[in-house]
Design an enzyme around this catalytic site. Structure first.
Site, PDB file in Angstrom:
ATOM      1  N   GLU A  94      85.332  36.503  50.921  1.00 50.90           N
ATOM      2  CA  GLU A  94      85.833  37.147  49.882  1.00 50.90           C
ATOM      3  C   GLU A  94      86.759  36.253  49.332  1.00 50.90           C
ATOM      4  OE1 GLU A  94      86.642  41.672  49.918  1.00 50.90           O
ATOM      5  OE2 GLU A  94      84.359  41.648  49.385  1.00 50.90           O
ATOM      6  N   CYS A 107      93.295  35.171  45.170  1.00 49.94           N
ATOM      7  CA  CYS A 107      93.371  36.028  47.291  1.00 49.94           C
ATOM      8  C   CYS A 107      93.039  35.378  48.038  1.00 49.94           C
ATOM      9  CB  CYS A 107      93.647  37.406  46.957  1.00 49.94           C
ATOM     10  SG  CYS A 107      93.653  37.997  48.161  1.00 49.94           S
ATOM     11  N   CYS A 114      87.554  41.629  60.719  1.00 52.46           N
ATOM     12  CA  CYS A 114      89.164  41.436  61.054  1.00 52.46           C
ATOM     13  C   CYS A 114      88.374  41.977  62.173  1.00 52.46           C
ATOM     14  CB  CYS A 114      89.440  42.566  60.201  1.00 52.46           C
ATOM     15  SG  CYS A 114      91.321  43.014  60.821  1.00 52.46           S
ATOM     16  N   CYS A 118      92.134  48.765  60.125  1.00 48.36           N
ATOM     17  CA  CYS A 118      93.131  49.248  59.152  1.00 48.36           C
ATOM     18  C   CYS A 118      92.408  50.236  58.587  1.00 48.36           C
ATOM     19  CB  CYS A 118      93.803  48.675  58.558  1.00 48.36           C
ATOM     20  SG  CYS A 118      94.639  47.595  59.361  1.00 48.36           S
ATOM     21  N   CYS A 121      91.000  50.013  54.924  1.00 48.27           N
ATOM     22  CA  CYS A 121      90.548  47.908  54.393  1.00 48.27           C
ATOM     23  C   CYS A 121      89.032  48.237  54.325  1.00 48.27           C
ATOM     24  CB  CYS A 121      91.563  47.605  55.310  1.00 48.27           C
ATOM     25  SG  CYS A 121      90.869  45.856  54.653  1.00 48.27           S
ATOM     26  N   CYS A 340      89.456  44.977  49.414  1.00 51.06           N
ATOM     27  CA  CYS A 340      89.095  44.058  50.107  1.00 51.06           C
ATOM     28  C   CYS A 340      87.912  44.302  51.559  1.00 51.06           C
ATOM     29  CB  CYS A 340      90.730  43.521  51.001  1.00 51.06           C
ATOM     30  SG  CYS A 340      89.954  42.519  52.021  1.00 51.06           S
TER      31      CYS A 340
END
Length: 347
Positions: A94, A107, A114, A118, A121, A340
């Site tokens: 994205e 951004c 990932c 976290c 997120c 995100c």
């Protein structure tokens, strides 16, 4: 496209010169091809219209030119544009265009998925598939800049590495992408207009200092003590707040570059006066320019919500009364998959 062939954008100028010498082509072809790759943003050899058809065919037989393409776009009522890009090997990533009157900010993402997990997120709930290459990161900026020019008749003014992935775990590609973005024969954007955001990889923060980088650094803090930060950001177990404070001070000593703290407010978790007091203590130990207090954009998998307006204002006022340079960043794109990783997760 045969992606087993060498990626032509991974060749240096010297490599291109050697190639054209080897096939008996004039030296000016190097400049022509380089311009197509980095300034005219060709996404296929067929686009290179000032080369002969035979030469274009020969390049296509010798090299690959994998490029991102736009897969889906969402438009928010507040002007935010979220794009989902598809890579040559069919992964989704994205990028977001965030417009204000003064700025047009891209951004961008640095990884597909990932590994940091976290809790708040959406990307943290995706497995990390691979790092993005420097040219894929560059493509994101080019495509978002094109959106900005078409929609707002203005070029990008700023870039933030706050999309999918942890930029400092893809150190080499992120550094090379920024080099290309800021190069005269690239997008020619000042590194001072670029911010790299990290969840806190202390060793890499120190390396940024050693490498004398010129861009800004943001630390995604989100909790001001180790117990709470461990709970929502597992990376804190190996990169705790004290270690990060030491790394940030080292970075500043080496570069003098701006440092920002990012702090998302979660209701009844990190939004009390005690939390604010702990945040102020950290702020005073680092030469930070700013604390960005961020309005949370909820995701289904995370139990927390944002505080009510009164809670947000009380937190902000307490910081300001203690001479903290704090700015409230309102959530953008609430009517689209703005958090995100949300749009890529729909792929």
């Amino acid at each position: 496209m045969n992606t087993e062939l060498p990626n032509i954008r991974h060749l240096s100028i010297n490599d291109l010169e050697d190639y054209f010498n080897g096939i008996g082509e004039k030296k000016f072809r190097v400049k022509q091809v380089h311009e197509w790759l980095w300034q005219k943003h060709a996404h296929s050899f067929e686009d290179m219209t000032n080369l002969s058809k035979d030469l274009r065919a020969r390049l296509a037989q010798s090299f690959s030119l994998p490029a991102l393409r736009v897969d889906a776009v969402q438009y928010s009522e507040d002007g935010t544009i979220k794009s989902r890009f598809r890579t040559h090997d069919n992964h989704l990533v994205e990028g977001v265009l965030i417009p204000t009157d003064e700025r047009k900010t891209a951004c961008v993402s640095s990884q597909i998925g990932c590994s940091l997990s976290c809790k708040f997120c959406a990307t943290g709930y995706m497995d990390r598939k691979r790092n993005l290459t420097f040219d894929e990161i560059y493509d994101q900026v080019v495509l978002i800049n094109k959106e900005s020019e078409e929609k707002f008749q203005k070029k990008l003014s700023n870039i933030v590495f706050m999309g999918m992935g942890e930029p400092l775990l893809n150190y080499g590609n992120v550094m090379k992408a920024i080099e290309r973005i800021s190069a005269e024969d690239g997008l020619f954007m000042s590194p001072r207009r670029i911010t790299v955001s990290t969840a806190g990889v202390a060793k890499a923060i120190r390396k940024l200092g050693d490498d004398q980088v010129r861009f800004k650094l943001a630390l995604s803090l989100h909790a001001a003590n180790d117990v709470k930060r461990n709970e929502i950001m597992p990376i804190n177990e190996t990169n705790n707040i004290k270690v990060l404070i030491d790394a940030l001070n080292y970075f500043y000593k080496q570069t003098g570059n701006e440092i920002t703290f990012e702090y998302i407010l979660f209701k009844n978790f990190n939004d009390s006066q005690k939390d604010a007091e702990e945040l102020i203590k950290i702020y005073r130990q680092v030469p930070a320019d700013l604390v960005n207090i961020i309005e949370y954009n909820p995701i289904d998998a995370f139990r927390f919500t944002k505080p009510d307006e009164e809670g947000i204002q009380n937190f902000m006022q307490f910081l300001e009364s203690n001479r903290v340079n704090a700015r409230l960043r309102r959530s953008r794109g609430k009517d689209i998959d703005a958090a995100c990783g949300q749009l890529a997760n729909k792929g």
